[in-house]
Design a protein around this motif. Structure first.
Motif, PDB file in Angstrom:
ATOM      1  N   GLN A   1       0.766  -1.401  -0.126  1.00  0.00           N
ATOM      2  CA  GLN A   1      -0.151  -0.186  -0.021  1.00  0.00           C
ATOM      3  C   GLN A   1       0.589   1.603   0.050  1.00  0.00           C
ATOM      4  OE1 GLN A   1      -3.611   0.087   0.653  1.00  0.00           O
ATOM      5  NE2 GLN A   1      -3.008  -2.158  -0.129  1.00  0.00           N
ATOM      6  N   CYS A   2      -0.094   2.230  -0.588  1.00  0.00           N
ATOM      7  CA  CYS A   2       0.993   3.605  -0.236  1.00  0.00           C
ATOM      8  C   CYS A   2       0.764   4.359   0.731  1.00  0.00           C
ATOM      9  CB  CYS A   2       0.240   4.332  -0.882  1.00  0.00           C
ATOM     10  SG  CYS A   2       1.144   6.375  -1.234  1.00  0.00           S
ATOM     11  N   PRO A   3       1.800   4.598   1.617  1.00  0.00           N
ATOM     12  CA  PRO A   3       2.053   5.057   3.032  1.00  0.00           C
ATOM     13  C   PRO A   3       1.441   6.371   2.858  1.00  0.00           C
ATOM     14  CG  PRO A   3       4.003   5.064   2.413  1.00  0.00           C
ATOM     15  CD  PRO A   3       3.631   4.830   0.988  1.00  0.00           C
ATOM     16  N   ASN A   4       0.943   6.909   2.356  1.00  0.00           N
ATOM     17  CA  ASN A   4       0.520   8.333   2.222  1.00  0.00           C
ATOM     18  C   ASN A   4      -1.062   8.694   1.490  1.00  0.00           C
ATOM     19  OD1 ASN A   4       3.055   9.156   2.717  1.00  0.00           O
ATOM     20  ND2 ASN A   4       3.520   9.412   0.693  1.00  0.00           N
ATOM     21  N   CYS A   5      -1.735   7.034   1.140  1.00  0.00           N
ATOM     22  CA  CYS A   5      -2.775   7.180   0.556  1.00  0.00           C
ATOM     23  C   CYS A   5      -3.273   5.841   0.567  1.00  0.00           C
ATOM     24  CB  CYS A   5      -2.869   7.449  -0.950  1.00  0.00           C
ATOM     25  SG  CYS A   5      -1.922   8.801  -1.564  1.00  0.00           S
ATOM     26  N   ASP A   6      -4.890   6.190   0.532  1.00  0.00           N
ATOM     27  CA  ASP A   6      -5.393   4.246   1.016  1.00  0.00           C
ATOM     28  C   ASP A   6      -5.396   4.248  -0.244  1.00  0.00           C
ATOM     29  OD1 ASP A   6      -5.538   5.029   3.467  1.00  0.00           O
ATOM     30  OD2 ASP A   6      -7.631   4.974   3.335  1.00  0.00           O
TER      31      ASP A   6
ATOM     32  N   ARG B   1       4.135   1.930  -7.459  1.00  0.00           N
ATOM     33  CA  ARG B   1       4.281   3.281  -7.499  1.00  0.00           C
ATOM     34  C   ARG B   1       2.538   3.833  -7.515  1.00  0.00           C
ATOM     35  NH1 ARG B   1       7.480   6.736 -10.823  1.00  0.00           N
ATOM     36  NH2 ARG B   1       6.462   8.547  -9.715  1.00  0.00           N
ATOM     37  N   CYS B   2       2.561   5.002  -7.039  1.00  0.00           N
ATOM     38  CA  CYS B   2       1.254   5.563  -6.150  1.00  0.00           C
ATOM     39  C   CYS B   2       0.504   6.237  -7.061  1.00  0.00           C
ATOM     40  CB  CYS B   2       1.344   6.342  -5.213  1.00  0.00           C
ATOM     41  SG  CYS B   2      -0.609   6.680  -3.940  1.00  0.00           S
ATOM     42  N   HIS B   3      -0.679   6.403  -7.230  1.00  0.00           N
ATOM     43  CA  HIS B   3      -0.843   7.084  -8.786  1.00  0.00           C
ATOM     44  C   HIS B   3      -1.779   8.644  -8.084  1.00  0.00           C
ATOM     45  CE1 HIS B   3      -1.485   3.298 -12.220  1.00  0.00           C
ATOM     46  NE2 HIS B   3      -0.345   4.034 -11.967  1.00  0.00           N
ATOM     47  N   TYR B   4      -1.517   8.281  -6.932  1.00  0.00           N
ATOM     48  CA  TYR B   4      -2.060   9.921  -6.431  1.00  0.00           C
ATOM     49  C   TYR B   4      -0.801  10.736  -5.867  1.00  0.00           C
ATOM     50  CZ  TYR B   4      -7.072   7.727  -6.363  1.00  0.00           C
ATOM     51  OH  TYR B   4      -7.849   7.163  -7.240  1.00  0.00           O
ATOM     52  N   CYS B   5      -0.467   9.985  -4.892  1.00  0.00           N
ATOM     53  CA  CYS B   5       0.774  10.915  -4.863  1.00  0.00           C
ATOM     54  C   CYS B   5       2.478  11.201  -5.104  1.00  0.00           C
ATOM     55  CB  CYS B   5       1.638  10.749  -3.339  1.00  0.00           C
ATOM     56  SG  CYS B   5       2.148   9.658  -2.696  1.00  0.00           S
ATOM     57  N   GLY B   6       2.566   9.632  -6.375  1.00  0.00           N
ATOM     58  CA  GLY B   6       4.209   9.594  -7.214  1.00  0.00           C
ATOM     59  C   GLY B   6       5.044   8.559  -6.132  1.00  0.00           C
ATOM     60  N   TYR B   7       4.186   8.744  -4.750  1.00  0.00           N
ATOM     61  CA  TYR B   7       5.553   7.551  -3.781  1.00  0.00           C
ATOM     62  C   TYR B   7       5.550   6.366  -4.978  1.00  0.00           C
ATOM     63  CZ  TYR B   7       6.696   4.204   0.027  1.00  0.00           C
ATOM     64  OH  TYR B   7       6.850   3.405   0.437  1.00  0.00           O
ATOM     65  N   HIS B   8       6.742   5.631  -4.776  1.00  0.00           N
ATOM     66  CA  HIS B   8       6.844   4.755  -5.304  1.00  0.00           C
ATOM     67  C   HIS B   8       8.671   3.900  -4.706  1.00  0.00           C
ATOM     68  CE1 HIS B   8      10.801   6.774  -6.823  1.00  0.00           C
ATOM     69  NE2 HIS B   8       9.983   8.381  -7.529  1.00  0.00           N
TER      70      HIS B   8
HETATM   71 ZN    ZN Z   1      -0.168   7.951  -2.136  1.00  0.00          ZN
END
Ligand code: ZN
Ligand code: ADP
Ligand code: ZN
Length: 817
Positions: free
Chosen positions: A532-537, A550-557
């Protein structure tokens, strides 16, 4: 004598602000001129004058303006009127509209910036928590903008904190004010007026008989002058005479030549007109007649024309008529439909009268288009652009064409103003007593409804131009194919066979896989965990290309994981499928063919998109896989097969418009097939082949879709029967978001009763560590929109005065799409 001006500042503040002006300034200033004004404790902002008057604000002492920035108004009266409509309709401030409306370079930024004072003595124990946070951040980066401090401390009022730090001699404020836009200026040369007569000219040449080089330059000047009436560039003159700039310099010094500068129009194309006549077929003739007739009575007309029926040609003709009257025309398109193909077509017909306004253009380019439209008094122009083009300073607009009017991307999502460019365009056109033409192969229910109820005029084109047939649509039941083991990866045997056949004919294939968001996720087959992304659900999605999650919402990867992060099992696999996976499977299935992919990832950068399109046009790609980007306005001659990989994840999207959207998308992609003589073929793979939408797509039956969906909208109280306003609350504190949402919802329910829905969590309830909750308001047709918004505003004002909810932001979206 007026002694005050009201100024719109590019800020989310409800009011205009009054400043005082001197008598001399009053003589000069008028609406639309920019002024720099002091605001707050230490800031300077650029504002636009909205009114010059003599009413003392009384409640506060008006400060004097700091600087006048324009000689002529930069914004027209019409613009100011339009801004104020947008602000009130979409429930935002005029300042927010101003920010969206003017190219950034026009809004001088005096962003206050804080820095640590050099050799400040810092005693951590003497700092309050928030002060400590600021100091710590400044130790890691040299400066912070006020906005960044606000984000850092997660509150809106940070000036007291900064003031304390300044009092402690730890932090200093620095100001930067600069003009960002530098027009590119070109130097021109002309003969000094003393030498313009025939006699003076001869005298001059005699005088220069000993200065060979200088004489050479003067002679070159005369020969250039004889050839053309165009002004002569210094560069050109130097090149032709083969001399150096020092020679020219001495001629300037002797006052034989004079130099002057003109701002170069970087946006001009210098294109040539290669087409000058449109000959309509009988259907176009009829539709054109209907449109013209409807414009006699109505201001808006809807053109429903199947893909490739010749709508664009009708737009051209309408635009041409308007230009001939000396008026301006605006041609609006969704961003992704604004292709070079179309621009070239427009230029072939209108030459250099075409101005393109594109978000990917640089600031300077946008500034130039803006100036060009503003100064269009003598030379009317066609502006083609995406939604923000409605903010250009038109002088005498004659028509707005909104192509692909059903497209959701006409609605600005973030930040405010959250306007719908189609709807706003109609208001803008009315302001100019101009007409609006909406065009689409798959009109929005709203527009069709308006046409049906005689609010809009209506015209139709039901055949493709040149007797090209509509493509044949075949539905493939992939549930059955799976059962019968006729699937290879995500490809049914039918689709594979058709692809092979097309490739064998030397034709190209387009495969549509909707949106990137459905890309594969990594899943553990032992414990079921997916990273999971640590910043988004949301789960992270797998990108094989970069071998990342990758996270499509915040760019975390993070790097792709070979083992489960929860149980360390190495039995992990990717689930779900996106464009990348289809591409990978295709490469294995068709190793001898070139496969291309078009989605947000592969097209970032200014020309990314163009490159892929061009490669496809140049037949360098055999099979192109893509998202909805593929559906728009492209005309590929060599494509006869289009495949929709999976219709179901379109249909199952949790949104009341999902069915309408699916219909539109599928018909639009189908429209890419067989645009020439040969009949095209479309294959739609689905687990639900009997779904009514898929059936309606396969028979190209817009009317059934319309009727059925309209009934649903009526039953469930959605547009066009009800208007919607959505409130989204967000904050970093989960329970604050929750409580605040309850508070607002309750206040709304007191007034609007059962028409308030929620609060409820959106599908992704946490993004970048902020928690979201939504409230929806449904407004029946007979309920006054103005009054409803006034009530809502009142509730929001009370809400904003509650200290406990300070950190909660409320985003209002009128007519969300
Ligand atoms: Zn995210
Ligand atoms: P639409 O906008 O409805 O998709 P277009 O205007 O792009 O359709 O027309 C489809 C094709 O037919 C284009 O290649 C266009 O050049 C051609 N076409 C349409 N109308 C005419 C016309 N009156 N004369 C010549 N070609 C036309
Ligand atoms: Zn596991």
């Amino acid at each position: 004598m007026p002694n005050f001006v009201d100024v719109i500042l590019p800020l989310p503040l409800d009011n205009r602000f009054t400043y005082s002006i001197s008598n001399e300034e009053a003589f000069f200033l008028q609406e639309g001129i920019r002024v720099a004004v002091p605001f707050g404790k230490s800031k300077i902002y650029t504002g636009i004058i909205a009114e010059v008057h003599d009413r003392d604000p009384k409640v506060y002492e008006a400060k004097p303006i700091s600087q006048i920035l324009d000689e002529q108004p930069l914004s027209t009266q019409q613009q100011l009127k339009f801004w104020s409509w947008i602000a009130s309709y979409y429930m935002c401030t005029e300042g927010e509209v101003m920010r969206a409306a003017l190219p950034g370079a026009f809004i001088l930024e005096s962003e206050s910036i804080v820095q640590l004072k050099k050799d400040a003595i810092i005693d951590d124990s003497e700092l309050k928590d928030d002060e400590f946070l600021v100091v710590e951040a400044l130790q890691n980066q040299s400066s912070l903008k006020i906005k960044e401090v606000e984000a850092l401390l997660d509150k809106k009022t940070v000036l007291p904190v900064l003031n304390r730090l300044m009092a402690k001699d730890i932090v200093v404020l620095s100001q930067e004010i600069y003009e960002q836009y530098k027009p590119k200026r070109v130097r021109y040369i002309k003969l000094h007026e003393n030498h313009e007569s025939e006699d003076a000219m001869h005298a001059l040449l005699d005088e220069l008989s000993r200065a060979h080089k200088q004489r050479e330059v003067v002679l070159s000047y005369f020969s250039l002058k004889a050839k053309s009436t165009k002004p002569i560039k210094a560069k050109e003159l130097l090149k032709i005479s083969g001399t150096t700039s020092s020679v020219l310099k001495s001629l300037l010094k002797k006052n034989i030549f004079q130099e002057y500068y003109i701002n170069e129009d970087r946006v001009g194309f210098g294109g040539e007109i290669t087409r000058n006549h449109i000959q309509f077929n009988e259907f176009q003739e009829k539709a054109f007649g209907q449109i013209k007739a409807s414009f006699e009575e109505k201001t808006v007309c809807l053109l429903h024309g199947v893909t490739s029926s010749g709508k664009t040609e009708i737009y051209f003709k309408l635009i041409e008529e308007v230009l001939n009257k000396g008026q301006q025309a605006l041609y609006l398109l969704p961003e992704i439909a604004l292709t070079t193909q179309l621009i070239n077509r427009l230029q072939a017909y209108f030459g250099d009268k075409v101005l393109v306004y594109h978000s990917k253009y640089s600031m300077n380019e946008r500034v130039e288009v803006y100036q060009n439209v503003l100064n269009a008094t003598d030379d009317a122009k066609v502006v083609i652009g995406a939604r923000s083009a409605i903010f250009l300073p038109f002088q005498k607009l004659g028509i707005i064409v909104v192509d692909e009017e059903h497209e959701a991307t006409f609605k600005q999502y973030d930040p405010a103003p959250r306007y719908h460019a189609r709807d706003a365009a109609i208001v803008l056109a009315n302001q100019f007593k101009a007409k609006t033409l909406l065009g689409s192969a798959t009109p929005s229910l709203e527009s069709y409804f308006n046409a049906e109820h005689d609010k809009y005029g209506f015209a139709e084109l039901s055949r493709r131009f040149g007797n090209v047939m509509m493509p044949e649509i075949e539905i493939v039941d992939i549930k059955e194919k799976h059962r019968k083991k006729r699937m290879t990866g995500h490809f049914s045997d039918r689709l594979l066979k058709e692809i092979e056949a097309s490739l064998a004919e030397g034709e190209q294939v387009i495969l549509f896989q909707n949106r990137r968001g459905f890309s594969p996720i990594l899943e553990c087959n032992t414990c079921g965990h997916s990273p999971q992304c640590p910043n988004c659900d949301v789960s992270l999605t797998y990108h094989s290309h970069t071998n990342q999650l990758r996270c499509h919402y915040c760019g975390y990867h993070i790097a792709m994981q070979q083992r489960c992060m929860a149980c360390h099992s190495d039995d992990v696999s990717t689930k779900g499928f996106g464009t990348e996976q289809i591409e990978t499977e295709l490469k294995a299935l068709f190793p001898d063919h070139k496969i291309g992919r078009m989605d947000q990832d592969s097209t970032s950068g200014k020309y990314g998109y163009e490159k892929i399109i061009t490669a496809f046009e140049d037949l360098e790609i055999d099979i192109l896989v893509g998202t909805q980007m593929l559906t728009k306005g492209l005309d590929f001659r060599n494509v006869n097969l289009v495949g929709v990989m999976n219709a179901d994840n379109l249909l199952n999207f949790p949104d009341f418009r999902a069915h309408e959207r699916s219909f539109q998308l599928m018909l639009q992609v189908s429209g890419r097939a067989g645009r020439t003589k040969k009949r095209g073929k479309v294959l739609i793979q689905s687990y639900n082949p009997h779904h009514q939408i898929i059936q309606q797509v396969s028979t190209n039956d817009y009317t059934s879709m319309y009727k059925e969906q309209l009934q649903e909208r009526y039953n469930y109280k959605y547009p066009p029967y009800y208007r919607l306003v959505r409130l989204s609350l967000k904050s970093r504190d989960f329970s604050k978001t929750n409580d605040a949402a309850d508070w607002i919802a309750k206040a709304m329910q007191n007034v609007f009763k059962q028409h308030v829905l929620g609060p409820e969590f959106p599908p992704v309830a946490r993004i970048r560590n902020e928690y979201y909750k939504n409230i929806m308001l449904k407004i029946p047709q007979n309920q006054s929109l103005g009054k409803t918004k006034a009530v809502l505003n009142k509730i929001l004002v009370s809400f904003n005065s509650i200290g406990a909810y300070r950190s909660v932001r409320v985003i209002v979206n009128v007519d969300p799409v």
